[in-house]
Design a protein around this motif. Structure first.
Motif, PDB file in Angstrom:
ATOM      1  N   VAL A 154      60.418 -37.756 102.869  1.00 17.99           N
ATOM      2  CA  VAL A 154      61.128 -37.394 104.092  1.00 17.99           C
ATOM      3  C   VAL A 154      62.620 -37.371 103.810  1.00 17.99           C
ATOM      4  O   VAL A 154      63.209 -38.386 103.430  1.00 17.99           O
ATOM      5  CB  VAL A 154      60.846 -38.424 105.216  1.00 17.99           C
ATOM      6  N   CYS A 156      66.102 -37.194 105.465  1.00 20.15           N
ATOM      7  CA  CYS A 156      66.612 -37.458 106.820  1.00 20.15           C
ATOM      8  C   CYS A 156      68.116 -37.187 106.915  1.00 20.15           C
ATOM      9  O   CYS A 156      68.901 -37.622 106.070  1.00 20.15           O
ATOM     10  CB  CYS A 156      66.341 -38.918 107.199  1.00 20.15           C
ATOM     11  N   PRO A 164      67.587 -38.289 114.591  1.00 25.27           N
ATOM     12  CA  PRO A 164      67.545 -37.884 113.182  1.00 25.27           C
ATOM     13  C   PRO A 164      66.594 -36.698 112.982  1.00 25.27           C
ATOM     14  O   PRO A 164      65.574 -36.588 113.673  1.00 25.27           O
ATOM     15  CB  PRO A 164      67.017 -39.129 112.462  1.00 25.27           C
ATOM     16  N   VAL A 166      64.684 -33.865 109.986  1.00 20.36           N
ATOM     17  CA  VAL A 166      64.156 -33.755 108.623  1.00 20.36           C
ATOM     18  C   VAL A 166      64.233 -32.298 108.196  1.00 20.36           C
ATOM     19  O   VAL A 166      63.729 -31.410 108.887  1.00 20.36           O
ATOM     20  CB  VAL A 166      62.694 -34.254 108.552  1.00 20.36           C
ATOM     21  N   PHE A 178      62.597 -36.409 113.100  1.00 18.98           N
ATOM     22  CA  PHE A 178      62.083 -37.532 112.325  1.00 18.98           C
ATOM     23  C   PHE A 178      60.957 -38.245 113.073  1.00 18.98           C
ATOM     24  O   PHE A 178      59.945 -38.622 112.482  1.00 18.98           O
ATOM     25  CB  PHE A 178      63.222 -38.510 112.022  1.00 18.98           C
ATOM     26  N   ILE A 201      61.865 -42.090 101.506  1.00 13.99           N
ATOM     27  CA  ILE A 201      62.911 -41.563 102.387  1.00 13.99           C
ATOM     28  C   ILE A 201      64.194 -41.287 101.603  1.00 13.99           C
ATOM     29  O   ILE A 201      64.714 -42.161 100.914  1.00 13.99           O
ATOM     30  CB  ILE A 201      63.202 -42.538 103.532  1.00 13.99           C
ATOM     31  N   ASN A 203      67.684 -40.780 102.486  1.00 11.05           N
ATOM     32  CA  ASN A 203      68.431 -41.068 103.711  1.00 11.05           C
ATOM     33  C   ASN A 203      69.873 -40.566 103.631  1.00 11.05           C
ATOM     34  O   ASN A 203      70.667 -41.035 102.823  1.00 11.05           O
ATOM     35  CB  ASN A 203      68.412 -42.578 103.960  1.00 11.05           C
ATOM     36  N   CYS A 205      71.542 -40.252 106.753  1.00  7.42           N
ATOM     37  CA  CYS A 205      71.938 -40.472 108.145  1.00  7.42           C
ATOM     38  C   CYS A 205      73.067 -41.498 108.265  1.00  7.42           C
ATOM     39  O   CYS A 205      73.223 -42.384 107.424  1.00  7.42           O
ATOM     40  CB  CYS A 205      70.743 -40.956 108.968  1.00  7.42           C
ATOM     41  N   GLN A 210      70.497 -44.277 111.635  1.00  8.35           N
ATOM     42  CA  GLN A 210      69.569 -45.137 110.891  1.00  8.35           C
ATOM     43  C   GLN A 210      68.909 -46.141 111.829  1.00  8.35           C
ATOM     44  O   GLN A 210      67.730 -46.458 111.681  1.00  8.35           O
ATOM     45  CB  GLN A 210      70.311 -45.880 109.778  1.00  8.35           C
ATOM     46  N   MET A 213      66.172 -44.389 113.503  1.00  9.64           N
ATOM     47  CA  MET A 213      65.030 -44.290 112.591  1.00  9.64           C
ATOM     48  C   MET A 213      64.210 -45.569 112.607  1.00  9.64           C
ATOM     49  O   MET A 213      62.969 -45.537 112.705  1.00  9.64           O
ATOM     50  CB  MET A 213      65.516 -44.009 111.165  1.00  9.64           C
TER      51      MET A 213
END
Length: 517
Positions: A154, A156, A164, A166, A178, A201, A203, A205, A210, A213
């Motif tokens: 994923v 993000c 968030p 994807v 997300f 993930i 990440n 973000c 976050q 998430m």
């Protein structure tokens, strides 16, 4: 020919005659007549067939009796014999398959650390097409999980309204939420396999998103999300795929609790400093370089820790590399573009078709033990080195589909057998092509392979339509681990529907006796 009454239609017995003509199997009939009295196989005849052609051991008398009871359609025949119809039904059944039924279900030890397993893994799971403009969809997660995938990816990024999103960052791929991805994972993670799912993930973000998430993960997955160390004990190694007494999922928390992503420096640095719960990621080119320069060290590294390998950024068309070369190094998480059919996914599907399709396959013992240095470039240096000879006679095919859209198109089929394994085992051989016959082509061509590391070898059967002036057209394929193949005659390679004779035996080494394996 079947319309005996010349009415233009098939009535009763005429249809039965038509069906028998359509399904006539001269290749099977030849073997049936060799072992029978021409009309039926007695139980004793069938025992001879199982012993001499199928190379079976054990209680053959009992097995022959069971086969007659299971596959003989005639009540009279079921007394103590098998007719040709019953023989044909048996050979076309799961018991007549090339794939050993005993390896269909979960048969491996599932209590070892995660680093001791090959794990079915997906790259950029959200993508349905290419890496630059392709559509993103939760359907990508659903499809991957339904194929037994146990590690999904994923990517993000910050989205509008604090939610968030994807997608493949800095490209024109479409975007999905997300929270929708998490819902799809929660709904489909354990439909096919009960074993843990790792959520990888990437990440990008902000801290604020976050937190969103984390909220979605906790709210949507609830108690299926693993949040703490198992059993509350200080861990000394990675957990196993087995949590039989707990209803816990490991979607993201494996990456947090047990799978901390770290930068890889060197095998020496890893040997001295790395913790068991750290995982390093490699592009396919970097992994290939390490394998080429220090294959034994790479295998040893992967006996202790998880490694993830993913496709090169240049594969913008979502193509795949062959995962076999990474498995040769013991890499567990070899991430592929599941949306792209081809050799890479064929080999991946073949490996994970065993062990209940649960997405976890136990690595060979010489890749799990810390005191063994296995070098995939030099398999003959193993203490227990025992190469085997694989002999395959491709006999016949049935009702192969046309691949050309032209109405009068007829295939000219050939069968190519490929061995995928350590470099010394990479090999391809093929039969001659049969001109203008896709209905019931017959080859009776024999191919031989010497396999130096049978524990890692995959066998892929490919049927193609031969073309003199251009590239052959693909008709079908079937791939499975060598270790899952049954010996004997008329083993059905299921999806492409052809039969062949298979024999596997040890190659004579240093004066040892030749023996069946």
């Amino acid at each position: 020919m079947a319309d005996k009454s010349q009415s233009g239609t098939l009535e009763n017995d005429e249809f039965v005659l038509f069906y028998k003509m359509l399904t006539q199997r001269e290749d099977v009939l030849k073997v049936f007549q060799e072992y029978s009295d021409g009309q039926k196989l007695s139980q004793s005849n069938l025992e001879d067939f199982l012993r001499e052609e199928q190379l079976e051991g054990g209680d053959i008398q009992l097995h022959a009796k069971q086969l007659i009871e299971c596959y003989e359609p005639s009540d009279k025949g079921r007394m103590n014999a098998m007719t040709f119809d019953g023989f044909l039904m048996y050979l076309g059944s799961a018991e007549g398959s090339i794939f050993n039924p005993q390896r269909r279900g979960i048969f491996q030890d599932m209590t070892q650390p995660l680093c001791h397993y090959f794990i079915s893994s997906s790259h950029n799971t959200y993508l349905m097409e290419d890496q630059l403009r392709g559509q993103s969809s939760v359907e990508g997660y659903i499809r991957a999980l339904n194929r037994g995938c146990r590690c999904v990816e994923v990517d993000c990024w910050d989205g509008a309204n604090g939610e968030p999103i994807v997608y493949h960052g800095h490209t024109f791929t479409s975007k999905i939420l997300f929270k929708d991805v998490v819902s799809a994972v929660g709904n489909y993670a354990f439909k096919v396999s009960q074993y843990p799912v790792i959520l990888s993930i990437e990440n990008h973000c902000s801290v604020e998103q976050q937190r969103v998430m984390a909220h979605h993960l906790n709210h949507i997955l609830g108690d299926r999300l693993l949040k703490t160390i198992l059993d509350g004990k200080t861990p000394i190694r990675l957990p196993s795929p087995e949590k039989s007494k707990q209803r816990l999922s490991k979607e993201l928390s494996d990456c947090v609790v047990y799978c901390k992503s770290v930068h890889f420096t060197s095998f020496k640095h890893s040997r001295i400093h790395s913790k068991f719960y750290e995982v390093a990621s490699f592009t396919e080119s970097k992994a290939r370089k390490h394998l080429r320069e220090a294959g034994a060290e790479f295998v040893h590294h992967n006996s202790r820790q998880l490694s993830r390998v993913y496709p090169s950024g240049f594969r913008t068309d979502s193509s795949n590399f062959n995962p076999q070369e990474m498995w040769n190094a013991g890499c567990q998480i070899v991430a592929l573009n599941f949306q792209t059919a081809g050799e890479g996914m064929d080999v991946n599907d073949g490996l994970f078709s065993q062990n209940g399709c649960c997405g976890y396959v136990l690595k060979p013992s010489f890749m799990r033990e810390a005191d063994i240095r296995f070098d995939p470039e030099m398999p003959q240096k193993r203490d227990d080195y025992h190469p085997v000879v694989l002999t395959i006679q491709v006999i016949s095919g049935q009702q192969l589909p046309k691949v050309n859209i032209k109405e009068d198109s007829i295939v000219d089929p050939l069968v190519r057998v490929e061995v995928h394994g350590v470099p010394m085992d990479q090999a391809k051989q093929e039969t001659r092509y049969i001109e203008n016959n896709g209905f019931n082509p017959m080859w009776y061509d024999t191919l031989h392979f010497t396999i130096h590391t049978p524990e890692l070898a995959m066998v892929r059967f490919v049927v193609e339509d031969y073309d003199k002036t251009s590239k052959n057209d693909f008709v079908g394929q079937y791939t499975l681990p060598l270790s899952c193949m049954q010996q004997g005659t008329f083993k059905n390679a299921e999806r492409i529907s052809f039969f062949f004779k298979l024999c596997l035996h040890s190659n004579q080494q240093d004066g040892e006796e030749d023996r069946t394996s």
